[in-house]
Scaffold this motif. Structure first.
Motif, PDB file in Angstrom:
ATOM      1  N   PHE A  73       0.832  -1.192   0.000  1.00  0.00           N
ATOM      2  CA  PHE A  73       0.000   0.000   0.000  1.00  0.00           C
ATOM      3  C   PHE A  73       0.875   1.254   0.000  1.00  0.00           C
ATOM      4  CE2 PHE A  73      -2.753  -3.265   2.033  1.00  0.00           C
ATOM      5  CZ  PHE A  73      -3.764  -3.256   1.095  1.00  0.00           C
ATOM      6  N   TYR A  74       1.796   1.265  -0.920  1.00  0.00           N
ATOM      7  CA  TYR A  74       2.738   2.372  -1.028  1.00  0.00           C
ATOM      8  C   TYR A  74       2.029   3.707  -1.201  1.00  0.00           C
ATOM      9  CZ  TYR A  74       1.616   2.015  -5.971  1.00  0.00           C
ATOM     10  OH  TYR A  74       0.943   1.978  -7.157  1.00  0.00           O
ATOM     11  N   PHE A  75       0.860   3.672  -1.910  1.00  0.00           N
ATOM     12  CA  PHE A  75       0.158   4.924  -2.213  1.00  0.00           C
ATOM     13  C   PHE A  75      -0.355   5.586  -0.934  1.00  0.00           C
ATOM     14  CE2 PHE A  75      -2.793   1.383  -2.646  1.00  0.00           C
ATOM     15  CZ  PHE A  75      -3.848   1.753  -1.828  1.00  0.00           C
ATOM     16  N   TYR A  76      -0.761   4.785   0.057  1.00  0.00           N
ATOM     17  CA  TYR A  76      -1.272   5.363   1.298  1.00  0.00           C
ATOM     18  C   TYR A  76      -0.128   5.936   2.133  1.00  0.00           C
ATOM     19  CZ  TYR A  76      -4.093   6.100   5.457  1.00  0.00           C
ATOM     20  OH  TYR A  76      -4.739   6.681   6.525  1.00  0.00           O
ATOM     21  N   LEU A 121     -10.437  12.022   4.281  1.00  0.00           N
ATOM     22  CA  LEU A 121     -10.729  10.704   3.720  1.00  0.00           C
ATOM     23  C   LEU A 121     -11.571   9.879   4.693  1.00  0.00           C
ATOM     24  CD1 LEU A 121     -10.310   8.508   1.544  1.00  0.00           C
ATOM     25  CD2 LEU A 121      -8.179   7.891   2.722  1.00  0.00           C
ATOM     26  N   GLU A 122     -11.227   9.950   5.972  1.00  0.00           N
ATOM     27  CA  GLU A 122     -11.955   9.197   6.995  1.00  0.00           C
ATOM     28  C   GLU A 122     -13.418   9.614   7.043  1.00  0.00           C
ATOM     29  OE1 GLU A 122     -11.986   9.346  11.813  1.00  0.00           O
ATOM     30  OE2 GLU A 122     -10.007   9.117  10.881  1.00  0.00           O
ATOM     31  N   ILE A 123     -13.691  10.921   7.079  1.00  0.00           N
ATOM     32  CA  ILE A 123     -15.075  11.409   7.130  1.00  0.00           C
ATOM     33  C   ILE A 123     -15.789  11.115   5.812  1.00  0.00           C
ATOM     34  CG2 ILE A 123     -16.545  13.439   7.458  1.00  0.00           C
ATOM     35  CD1 ILE A 123     -15.013  12.555   9.953  1.00  0.00           C
ATOM     36  N   PRO A 128     -10.979   9.170  -4.886  1.00  0.00           N
ATOM     37  CA  PRO A 128     -11.996   8.867  -3.878  1.00  0.00           C
ATOM     38  C   PRO A 128     -13.409   8.760  -4.446  1.00  0.00           C
ATOM     39  CG  PRO A 128     -10.507  10.579  -3.090  1.00  0.00           C
ATOM     40  CD  PRO A 128     -10.203  10.376  -4.542  1.00  0.00           C
ATOM     41  N   LYS A 129     -13.656   9.314  -5.646  1.00  0.00           N
ATOM     42  CA  LYS A 129     -14.994   9.235  -6.238  1.00  0.00           C
ATOM     43  C   LYS A 129     -15.191   7.937  -7.009  1.00  0.00           C
ATOM     44  CE  LYS A 129     -14.631  13.268  -8.351  1.00  0.00           C
ATOM     45  NZ  LYS A 129     -13.363  13.778  -7.766  1.00  0.00           N
ATOM     46  N   MET A 186     -12.251   1.965  -2.121  1.00  0.00           N
ATOM     47  CA  MET A 186     -12.149   0.727  -1.348  1.00  0.00           C
ATOM     48  C   MET A 186     -10.691   0.418  -1.026  1.00  0.00           C
ATOM     49  SD  MET A 186     -13.563  -3.090  -2.281  1.00  0.00           S
ATOM     50  CE  MET A 186     -15.214  -2.446  -2.499  1.00  0.00           C
ATOM     51  N   GLU A 187      -9.800   0.627  -2.007  1.00  0.00           N
ATOM     52  CA  GLU A 187      -8.373   0.397  -1.782  1.00  0.00           C
ATOM     53  C   GLU A 187      -7.816   1.383  -0.747  1.00  0.00           C
ATOM     54  OE1 GLU A 187      -6.394   0.445  -5.527  1.00  0.00           O
ATOM     55  OE2 GLU A 187      -7.268  -1.441  -6.198  1.00  0.00           O
ATOM     56  N   LEU A 188      -8.270   2.625  -0.826  1.00  0.00           N
ATOM     57  CA  LEU A 188      -7.852   3.621   0.159  1.00  0.00           C
ATOM     58  C   LEU A 188      -8.320   3.238   1.565  1.00  0.00           C
ATOM     59  CD1 LEU A 188      -8.565   6.880  -1.864  1.00  0.00           C
ATOM     60  CD2 LEU A 188      -6.329   6.225  -0.925  1.00  0.00           C
TER      61      LEU A 188
END
Length: 369
Positions: free
Chosen positions: A292-295, A311-313, A350-351, A357-359
């Motif tokens: 998960f390098y992107f995160y 992102l969480e909200i 995110p859209k 889902m990956e995020l």
């Protein structure tokens, strides 16, 4: 079975001397004084007590009679009964005509203390037996099914009924050794429920589940009781198994629900496995920077944490921009800018359903490690 010990005899003496301001002696089934307000008389033979035990009736000793009996003094001596059997003698020192009005009261008090002690011993023995069975069931070691079945039958518990593991732990380390909470919990449980203390002082309930509605109702009442009784407890609940011998898995998932729930929602005290199934499953994966390098790139660029909070909200509100902006106290345009920043840094939009889902999975795994 030894009913009258030195410790219990002395307890009887101390309690009954509060009723009557006279010296009290307690003799065992061999006529030996094992409890007394006069410690110099301990372990002496009381001949009057032997006579009481032989005839199973009270005797009164005045000064003359007492002088004729070894170890005796003026007073009244009465048999102590348990289950209609004489197990000892209680003696009140003094002139019989002065104390005879109190003799039966003292005898009743002694028998009551004895009954309470034996009952407590039995309760504690059953608690130890239950703990032993519970620890064996959740340990995963090879079990003697017939042996467990026999012991459960003695306790009046059916091995084959559906059950769920409920784990109770202290949010701060507190000693469970006095088992006060076990006894309090007993009032909230049925005879078919098993309860035990683990090696690390956690409490395990193997709750009998009659049906889903019944269990939900019990759980709701149980939550209220826990919050009222002890707000330092955290509780993990596993899944229902159809046989007590399979309860180990339910126990393990109840523990994992606590471990993961406390990381993700530390403000809560109840963690049900069914609310954390995805998180528990994901926690078994390998979380690495390569996967998960992107995160991790997002973490590096988001120094003040506002993008990760956004992102969480965003995930919690299922992508509804108005609700997200409202919770973050920002304008919709600011929210769109942040979402674009997340896309630019991670390459994940995110859209887009798959990307979000990956995020989300990446964020979960990061939070759980």
């Amino acid at each position: 079975m030894l009913f009258l010990t030195h410790e219990l005899a002395q307890e009887i003496v101390e309690r009954t001397m509060k009723i009557l301001n006279r010296n009290i002696n307690v003799m065992n089934s061999e006529g030996i004084i094992i409890g007394s307000g006069d410690q110099t008389r301990i372990n002496q033979l009381h001949a009057g007590a032997l006579l009481v035990l032989k005839n199973e009736e009270s005797i009164e000793l005045d000064q003359v009679k007492a002088s004729e009996m070894k170890g005796s003094r003026p007073g009244i001596n009465l048999p102590i009964y348990f289950n209609n059997q004489p197990v000892g003698v209680i003696g009140i020192t003094g002139e019989p005509h002065e104390i005879q009005n109190y003799a039966q009261l003292v005898k009743m008090a002694a028998e009551l203390v004895l009954e309470q002690s034996v009952l407590l011993d039995r309760v504690q023995w059953k608690e130890r037996l239950q703990s032993e069975i519970v620890n064996q069931l959740i340990s995963g070691i090879q079990m003697n099914e017939n042996g467990i079945r026999e012991r459960l039958e003695f306790l009046g518990v059916n091995l084959s009924k559906s059950r769920v593991a409920v784990v109770l732990k202290q949010s701060t380390r507190i000693d469970f050794s006095n088992h006060k909470i076990i006894r309090a919990l007993r009032y909230e449980l049925s005879q078919e429920d098993l309860i035990g203390v683990t090696i690390n002082d956690g409490i395990i309930i193997l709750k009998n589940v009659i049906n889903e509605i019944d269990f939900r109702s019990w759980l709701s009442l149980f939550k209220k009781w826990i919050n009222k009784y002890d707000n330092t407890l955290v509780i993990g609940i596993g899944f229902v198994v159809d046989d007590l011998l399979n309860v180990k898995s339910s126990f393990q998932y109840a523990k994992r629900a606590i471990e993961i729930g406390q990381k993700l929602q530390p403000e809560k005290c109840f963690y049900h496995y069914e609310e954390y199934q995805l998180e528990i499953s994901l926690s078994q994966l390998t979380s690495s920077k390569e996967m998960f390098y992107f995160y991790h790139r997002l973490i590096e660029h988001d120094k003040n944490g506002e993008l990760i909070k956004t992102l969480e909200i965003y995930i919690e509100e299922s992508g509804e921009l108005n609700k997200v902006a409202e919770r973050l106290f920002i304008h919709r345009n600011t929210l769109r800018y942040r979402l674009e920043r997340i896309l630019t840094i991670t390459g994940k939009d995110p859209k887009n359903m798959k990307d979000v889902m990956e995020l989300y999975i990446a964020k979960l795994l990061n939070d759980l490690t």
